[in-house]
Enzyme design. Structure first.
Site, PDB file in Angstrom:
ATOM      1  N   HIS A 101       0.804  -1.230   0.000  1.00  0.00           N
ATOM      2  CA  HIS A 101       0.000   0.000   0.000  1.00  0.00           C
ATOM      3  C   HIS A 101       0.834   1.276   0.000  1.00  0.00           C
ATOM      4  CE1 HIS A 101      -3.511  -2.228   0.813  1.00  0.00           C
ATOM      5  NE2 HIS A 101      -3.389  -2.355   2.109  1.00  0.00           N
ATOM      6  N   CYS A 143       4.250  -1.383  -3.627  1.00  0.00           N
ATOM      7  CA  CYS A 143       4.063  -1.853  -4.999  1.00  0.00           C
ATOM      8  C   CYS A 143       4.565  -0.765  -5.968  1.00  0.00           C
ATOM      9  CB  CYS A 143       2.582  -2.135  -5.250  1.00  0.00           C
ATOM     10  SG  CYS A 143       2.274  -2.562  -6.969  1.00  0.00           S
ATOM     11  N   HIS A 148      -8.697   4.409   3.369  1.00  0.00           N
ATOM     12  CA  HIS A 148      -7.780   3.352   2.932  1.00  0.00           C
ATOM     13  C   HIS A 148      -6.324   3.795   3.087  1.00  0.00           C
ATOM     14  CE1 HIS A 148      -5.894   0.223   0.585  1.00  0.00           C
ATOM     15  NE2 HIS A 148      -7.028  -0.445   0.639  1.00  0.00           N
ATOM     16  N   GLU A 194      -3.701   3.076   1.504  1.00  0.00           N
ATOM     17  CA  GLU A 194      -3.021   3.453   0.247  1.00  0.00           C
ATOM     18  C   GLU A 194      -3.289   4.927  -0.058  1.00  0.00           C
ATOM     19  OE1 GLU A 194      -3.856   1.172  -3.458  1.00  0.00           O
ATOM     20  OE2 GLU A 194      -3.711   3.136  -4.415  1.00  0.00           O
ATOM     21  N   THR A 241      -5.426   2.612  -6.573  1.00  0.00           N
ATOM     22  CA  THR A 241      -5.201   1.559  -7.580  1.00  0.00           C
ATOM     23  C   THR A 241      -6.367   0.577  -7.705  1.00  0.00           C
ATOM     24  OG1 THR A 241      -4.032   0.242  -5.932  1.00  0.00           O
ATOM     25  CG2 THR A 241      -2.673   1.563  -7.413  1.00  0.00           C
ATOM     26  N   CYS A 249      -5.019   0.009 -11.149  1.00  0.00           N
ATOM     27  CA  CYS A 249      -4.164  -1.115 -11.523  1.00  0.00           C
ATOM     28  C   CYS A 249      -4.966  -2.159 -12.300  1.00  0.00           C
ATOM     29  CB  CYS A 249      -3.602  -1.731 -10.248  1.00  0.00           C
ATOM     30  SG  CYS A 249      -2.728  -3.238 -10.564  1.00  0.00           S
ATOM     31  N   ASN A 254     -10.904  -5.259  -1.571  1.00  0.00           N
ATOM     32  CA  ASN A 254     -11.001  -5.750  -2.950  1.00  0.00           C
ATOM     33  C   ASN A 254     -11.774  -7.064  -3.011  1.00  0.00           C
ATOM     34  OD1 ASN A 254      -9.062  -8.101  -3.807  1.00  0.00           O
ATOM     35  ND2 ASN A 254      -7.971  -6.936  -2.255  1.00  0.00           N
TER      36      ASN A 254
HETATM   37 FE1  F3S Z   1       0.092  -3.331  -6.938  1.00  0.00          FE
HETATM   38 FE2  F3S Z   1      -1.980  -3.578  -8.431  1.00  0.00          FE
HETATM   39 FE3  F3S Z   1      -1.554  -5.256  -6.550  1.00  0.00          FE
HETATM   40  S1  F3S Z   1      -1.212  -1.714  -7.577  1.00  0.00           S
HETATM   41  S2  F3S Z   1      -0.494  -4.145  -4.993  1.00  0.00           S
HETATM   42  S3  F3S Z   1      -0.296  -4.993  -8.357  1.00  0.00           S
HETATM   43  S4  F3S Z   1      -3.522  -4.436  -7.111  1.00  0.00           S
END
Ligand code: F3S
Length: 284
Positions: free
Chosen positions: A77, A99, A127, A129, A167, A195, A225
């Site tokens: 995060h 990440c 959150h 993140e 993300t 993401c 998620n």
């Molecule tokens: Fe990174 Fe995507 Fe997972 S931002 S932590 S690969 S959901």
């Protein structure tokens, strides 16, 4: 019975990388205490396993400030810039498992705010993140999650605006909120930082859920998620179950079912998915 396991079920790249990092540190560091800043992932089983190996979770900045030595691992995060500063000040060893996709947002926010832009983060304020992303801005930040918040938003006079996203945010909702903000005709730079791992997992889960009689979603109850994945599957397949481990699955419910789909949230370890899959297959 036909069992369809989603290819995208379970750890995404960033989470796998972060969890692997902790296990690597456990192997490497015998002389230092290992901490993770917040649970490494939203999964009680994994956190319990790591605790058994001596890894402790630090819950907040105050606890961090009380440490005098050790290795602190930053989870996928990410964290606000000032947390890195505290680690440095305290002379603690930092292993950054943020990440790379989240790190990229940190860099965007830092740069664009340095250019004087007002930052908008589309995401959930609570959150971690989002809190981390916010902490890389040098200018004011607005966090927007709902239609009402988007409608209400007013940028400071003359300010240019940069929009990024959490993300794991839903792409359609992101687009919709950006449309509302764009109508206010500010000078806006929109960067879709959602993401793909999440989108791909959601799309695959939905298409499997549409074709099976029963859908099983595996993940920790605190994982946002996984909760979203469950909602998507439930609207495509009425008979959808949300379980944390095999123990939560009532096999009797699957007795007369011919097709079962299985998916799992980004923080669900492979061994739990395997166990569920194997048991569903064996029992029928
Ligand atoms: Fe990174 Fe995507 Fe997972 S931002 S932590 S690969 S959901």
């Amino acid at each position: 019975m036909e069992v369809r396991l989603a290819k995208t079920a379970g750890f995404c790249f960033g989470v796998k990388r972060a969890v692997d990092t902790v296990y690597e540190q456990v192997k490497k560091c015998h002389d230092k205490k290992i901490y993770t800043y917040g649970p490494i992932i939203h999964n009680e089983e994994v956190v319990k396993d790591l605790k058994g190996k001596g890894v402790e979770v630090i819950d907040n900045e105050e606890e961090l400030r009380n440490l005098t030595s050790g290795v602190v691992i930053i989870r996928s995060h990410g964290v606000a810039k000032h947390i890195h500063d505290v680690l440095e000040e305290r002379g603690l060893q930092c292993v950054d498992a943020t990440c790379p996709f989240v790190k990229k947002i940190h860099r965007i926010v830092e740069e664009e705010s340095q250019n004087g832009k007002h930052i908008i983060i589309i995401g959930d304020e609570k959150h971690p993140e989002v809190q981390g992303i916010k902490g890389w801005s040098e200018t004011e930040v607005t966090i927007i999650k709902t239609e009402e918040e988007a409608e209400k938003f007013e940028a400071p006079t003359g300010a240019e605006v940069c929009i990024v996203s959490q993300t794991t945010f839903n792409y359609n909702k992101f687009k919709y909120l950006v449309e509302i903000i764009s109508k206010k005709s500010y000078n806006i730079l929109v960067l879709n930082t959602i993401c793909n791992a999440t989108k791909e997992r959601q799309t695959e889960a939905e298409s499997i859920a549409k074709e099976v009689e029963t859908m099983i979603v595996i993940g920790d109850k605190h994982s946002s998620n996984t909760q979203k994945l469950f909602e998507i599957c439930q609207s495509a397949c009425k008979d959808t179950y949300y379980i944390q481990t095999l123990d939560d699955l009532d096999m009797n419910q699957l007795k007369s079912v011919k097709t079962v789909g299985i998916t799992a949230g980004a923080s669900t370890p492979n061994n739990i998915i395997e166990e569920v899959q194997n048991n569903v297959r064996i029992n029928f």
